[in-house]
Scaffold this active site. Structure first.
Site, mmCIF file in Angstrom:
data_model
loop_
_atom_site.group_PDB
_atom_site.id
_atom_site.type_symbol
_atom_site.label_atom_id
_atom_site.label_comp_id
_atom_site.label_asym_id
_atom_site.label_seq_id
_atom_site.Cartn_x
_atom_site.Cartn_y
_atom_site.Cartn_z
ATOM 1 N N ASP A 186 0.829 -1.204 0.000
ATOM 2 C CA ASP A 186 0.000 0.000 0.000
ATOM 3 C C ASP A 186 0.867 1.259 0.000
ATOM 4 O OD1 ASP A 186 -2.287 1.540 0.023
ATOM 5 O OD2 ASP A 186 -3.169 0.555 1.762
ATOM 6 N N ASP A 213 -10.630 2.151 -2.818
ATOM 7 C CA ASP A 213 -11.112 1.910 -1.457
ATOM 8 C C ASP A 213 -12.634 1.971 -1.394
ATOM 9 O OD1 ASP A 213 -8.600 1.561 -0.399
ATOM 10 O OD2 ASP A 213 -8.382 3.616 0.305
#
Length: 695
Positions: free
Chosen positions: A448, A516
Site C-alpha cells: 500500500d 477503497d
C-alpha cells in the site's frame, strides 16, 4: 510483423493490421508520415512545403516523433536541456539506425554538443501494439541538465478535431471518465502527487466518430507510476499532437559525462472501436507486460479482514474469521493493517515491520499454520514507503523521510513519505520484507501507499527534482528483487485505493487494488473506467458490507459486480447469518467455474449503466466456446425496461446453450448476436449472470 527501411530513410513498422511510418528528410529532421491502414511501403514519402511565412515556419508545422527545444519550433517540445556553457537549444541531426528483428533504433546527435538521442520502437507478432521509448546519452564529459524529458510524441492523421477520453477521478472515485473535444489549444492530463491514477490516467484515447464496436481509436498508455504529463494540442494548421512523458512540473535531471537514461515505455495502438482497444490491450498485457510468475494463472478468491477488524487484529479473532472464510470457499486469507509494531491506530507503528507480540503472543505462525490447515494460503498487508513519526524507525532515522530542514512536514494520515531514493532506505525495506517472507509461509503481499508526496527535499540527490522518477524506480526494483528471491509470492499494488494501477506498476505487480470505494453501485462506474486500457484479471474487486450501507443493495448484486474482475470478499463474516453465508458459498463456487473466462477472456461492454440504466459486460473465452455475461441494473425508470439481450464475440455457425436464473435455451451464435434473448429488467438491484457454452 516486420520493420522495413528504404533507401530514403523511411521506416515502416508493420503490425497485424496497420502501418506506423516515420522518416528522415535531407536536412536530418525526423517526420511522422502515417499511422493507419497498410499501404504499399514504396509509396511513403516526406513532403516538404517550405516556410509559410516568417512567423509560421516549416519546422513548427512538421509532424514529428521527437521535437527538441529551440530554433523556430515554438510548439511544445519533448526534450529541453541546458548545456554547461548556458546554451539551451538542441539541434539534432540524423546519425543512423539499427534494425534487429522486431526492434528499430533511430539515432540523432546534436551538431555541436555531446548529446545523443535514440528513438526506440518494437513491434509484436499477431497484434497492433507498438512499444516506444527514448534513450538520452551524454557522450562527452561536461554535464547536461534537462528541464523536460518526454517518452514519445504522436501526430494524429486527421485535420478534424479529436475527442480525448481520460479520467477525472479522486480517492474513492477513481477512473471516472471524461471526454473533451479539442478544437484548439491544449488539454493536459497529469499527476503531481507521486503516484499515477487517482485523478487523471497516464494514457490518451483519441477518436472522432467511434463507439464500442466501430471507428478509429488511437491510444497510448504510459508504463510509469510517478508524476506524468500527457499534453494534447491542436494548432492553427489543424494538426493534433500528443506528448507523453515525465511531468516537468517539478523536474530536472542532470546527465554526467558518459551517463544515459531510458525513459519509461509507451504502448500505443490503433483499434476499431473502444471494445477492440480494450481486447487488444488485455491480450497484450497478459502476454507481454504482467510478471511471468502468475500471468498465465488464475488469481485466487481472497478474503481480507480489514473491514471486519480494522486495526484491532489478534490471532484468536483472525483464526475465527479464517474458519468462516474457508467454509465459504475462500482460497487466500489476507490480514490487513494493524499486525506490526505499536500499531493500534493510524498514528503509530508504520516502519516498524515486526510482529506485535501483544496481539500475537505465539508469533505470526500460529495464525499462518491454522490458515494453511484450513486449506488457504496466507497474505499480509504492508506499507513500506511510509513512516509514522511515532515509530522506532523515525526516531532512529528522522532523516530518512523526505523533508526540508527548516520546514515543518505535513502529516497526511499521520505519516510521512520515506525517501526511497536513498540506498540505505531501499536496503532496509528490502531486508525487512525479505526477512518477513523468508521466516513465514506468506504467499501474498498487499503493498500500500496511503498518501501523496510533500516536502520533497532529497538532499542526497544531485537533482532533488528527480525524486519522483527515482522513487518509482526504487519501488519497482525492490519488488523485482523480492519476486526473484520469492517467486511463489504474488504482489498487489495499492495506493490509497487505485492510485497506482498503470501499466508500469502492472509490469511488476500481479494485480491492483481498484479503489477503497467498494460500494457495489459506484463500482460499476469505477470498474468500467479501469477496464479501458488495463487487463481484467489485475482488477481486484471485493464484496463488502460498505456497499450495503452507502447504497443498500442485495448481496447477490454485490457479487455480480465484484465477479467481473478478480473476486475478493471483505465483509465482516462474523455478522453474517446462515442465509448470507450460503449466498457467499453459491457465488464463490460459481465464480470458480467462470473465472478463466473473466480473467483471460475478451471483454465486450454491451450496455453502460451510466447511459443505458443497465450494465451488461460479457467475457468470451479465446476459443469462443464459453462465455459469461453479467447484467446489473441499480434501478430502471418508469416501472419497466424490456430489452433484447444481444451478445457478442461468439461463432455465428455454432450452437450454444444459454442458462441463467430464468433462461434455458439453445440458439445459434448468429441468433444470440443479432436477435438476442428477451429480458424484462425491472425492480431495484436487478442482477443476472448468464452462462453460454458451445454445444
Amino acid at each position: 510483423m516486420s520493420i522495413i527501411a528504404n533507401d530514403n530513410n523511411i521506416f515502416v513498422l508493420e503490425t497485424k493490421n496497420t502501418h506506423y511510418v516515420l522518416g528522415i528528410d535531407g536536412a536530418g529532421y525526423n517526420h511522422h508520415i502515417h499511422w493507419g491502414k497498410k499501404c504499399n511501403p514504396l509509396d511513403y514519402e516526406i513532403n516538404d512545403n517550405g516556410d509559410e511565412n516568417s512567423n509560421n515556419t516549416k519546422l513548427d508545422e512538421y509532424r514529428q516523433e521527437l521535437t527538441p527545444f529551440g530554433q523556430t519550433m515554438y510548439r511544445d517540445c519533448d526534450i529541453k536541456a541546458e548545456f554547461e556553457d548556458g546554451c539551451r537549444e538542441i539541434n539534432l541531426r540524423f546519425d543512423g539506425y539499427e534494425i534487429s528483428q522486431d526492434t528499430l533504433k533511430i539515432k540523432f546527435s546534436d551538431e555541436f554538443y555531446p548529446l545523443e538521442i535514440i528513438l526506440n520502437y518494437q513491434v509484436y507478432d499477431g497484434c497492433d501494439i507498438i512499444k516506444r521509448f527514448t534513450t538520452i546519452k551524454n557522450t562527452g564529459k561536461a554535464k547536461i541538465r534537462f528541464e523536460k524529458i518526454s517518452c514519445a510524441q504522436f501526430s494524429l492523421p486527421s485535420v478534424k478535431p479529436y475527442t480525448f477520453r481520460n479520467t477525472n477521478g479522486a480517492w474513492g472515485s477513481e477512473f471516472v471518465e471524461t471526454q473533451n473535444t479539442l478544437e484548439g489549444g491544449c488539454a493536459v492530463y497529469e499527476s503531481r502527487r507521486g503516484s499515477s491514477n487517482h485523478n487523471n490516467s497516464p494514457y490518451f484515447i483519441a477518436y472522432q466518430n467511434a463507439d464500442e464496436k466501430s471507428g478509429n481509436v488511437y491510444f497510448a498508455s504510459l508504463a510509469y507510476s510517478g508524476n506524468f504529463k500527457i499534453s494534447c494540442s491542436r494548432d492553427s494548421y489543424s494538426i493534433t499532437r500528443v506528448i507523453m512523458g515525465l511531468s516537468d512540473f517539478d523536474f530536472s535531471h542532470t546527465l554526467n559525462g558518459g551517463e544515459s537514461l531510458d525513459t519509461p515505455c509507451v504502448y500505443c495502438g490503433l483499434a476499431n472501436g473502444f471494445g477492440d482497444m480494450t481486447r487488444q490491450m488485455n491480450t497484450f498485457a497478459l502476454k507481454y507486460i504482467l510478471p511471468s510468475n502468475f500471468s498465465d494463472k488464475t488469481l485466487p478468491v481472497l478474503y481480507n479482514s480489514w473491514e471486519a477488524t480494522g486495526f484491532s487484529v489478534n490471532a484468536k479473532q483472525q483464526i475465527k474469521l479464517a474458519k468462516i472464510a474457508a467454509d465459504i470457499g475462500v482460497e487466500l486469507f489476507v490480514m490487513d493493517d494493524g499486525w506490526f509494531g505499536q500499531r493500534k491506530d493510524d498514528h503509530a507503528g508504520l516502519g516498524d515491520w515486526y510482529v506485535n507480540e501483544e496481539k500475537f503472543p505465539n508469533g505470526l505462525d500460529e495464525l499462518i499454520n491454522e490458515v494453511n490447515r484450513l486449506g488457504m494460503d496466507f497474505g499480509i498487508w504492508v506499507e513500506p514507503e511510509m513512516v509514522n513519526p511515532d515509530s522506532d524507525l523515525f526516531r532512529n532515522h528522522p532523516d530518512w523521510a523526505y523533508h526540508y530542514p527548516h520546514r515543518k512536514a505535513c502529516e497526511l494520515r499521520n505519516q510521512l513519505v520515506l525517501n526511497m531514493t536513498r540506498e540505505d532506505v531501499q536496503e532496509y525495506i528490502f531486508n525487512t520484507l525479505d526477512e518477513l517472507l523468508t521466516n513465514h509461509n506468506i504467499k501474498y503481499i498487499k503493498w500500500d501507499m496511503n498518501r501523496p508526496f510533500s516536502e520533497t527535499g532529497a538532499q542526497n540527490l544531485q537533482d532533488p527534482k528527480m525524486y519522483s522518477y527515482l522513487h518509482t524506480m526504487a519501488v519497482y526494483s525492490i519488488v523485482d528483487k523480492l519476486r526473484q528471491k520469492h517467486p511463489d509470492v504474488a504482489f498487489e499494488s495499492c495506493a490509497s485505493g487505485g492510485g497506482r494501477c498503470d501499466l508500469g506498476a502492472l509490469s511488476h505487480y500481479d494485480q491492483a487494488w481498484t479503489s477503497d470505494n467498494t460500494d457495489g453501485i459506484d463500482r460499476i462506474t469505477i470498474q468500467k473506467g479501469y477496464s479501458l486500457l488495463r487487463p481484467t484479471k489485475t482488477m481486484r474487486a471485493w464484496v463488502t458490507d460498505i456497499a450495503g450501507i452507502n447504497k443498500p443493495c442485495s448481496l447477490d448484486f454485490r457479487f455480480a459486480v465484484a465477479m467481473q474482475g478478480s473476486l475478493g470478499v471483505g465483509s465482516n463474516l462474523e455478522k453474517y447469518g446462515e442465509e448470507e453465508l450460503e449466498i457467499c458459498r453459491r457465488n464463490i463456487a460459481l465464480y470458480k467455474t467462470i473465472r478463466d473466462n473473466v480473467q483471460f477472456g475478451d471483454l465486450y461492454r454491451l450496455l453502460d449503466a451510466d447511459k443505458d440504466e443497465v450494465s451488461m459486460n460479457q467475457y468470451v473465452s479465446p476459443d469462443k466456446s464459453k462465455s459469461v455475461a453479467f447484467i446489473v441494473a441499480p434501478g430502471t425508470k418508469f416501472y419497466k425496461k424490456r430489452i433484447p439481450i444481444r451478445f457478442d464475440g461468439l461463432k455465428e455457425d455454432k450452437t450454444y446453450k444459454v442458462t441463467s436464473q430464468d433462461i434455458n435455451c439453445e440458439k445459434s451464435g448468429a441468433f444470440l448476436m443479432n436477435v438476442g434473448i428477451p429480458a424484462h429488467i425491472r425492480g431495484a438491484y436487478y442482477n443476472r449472470i448468464i452462462l453460454i457454452e458451445e454445444i
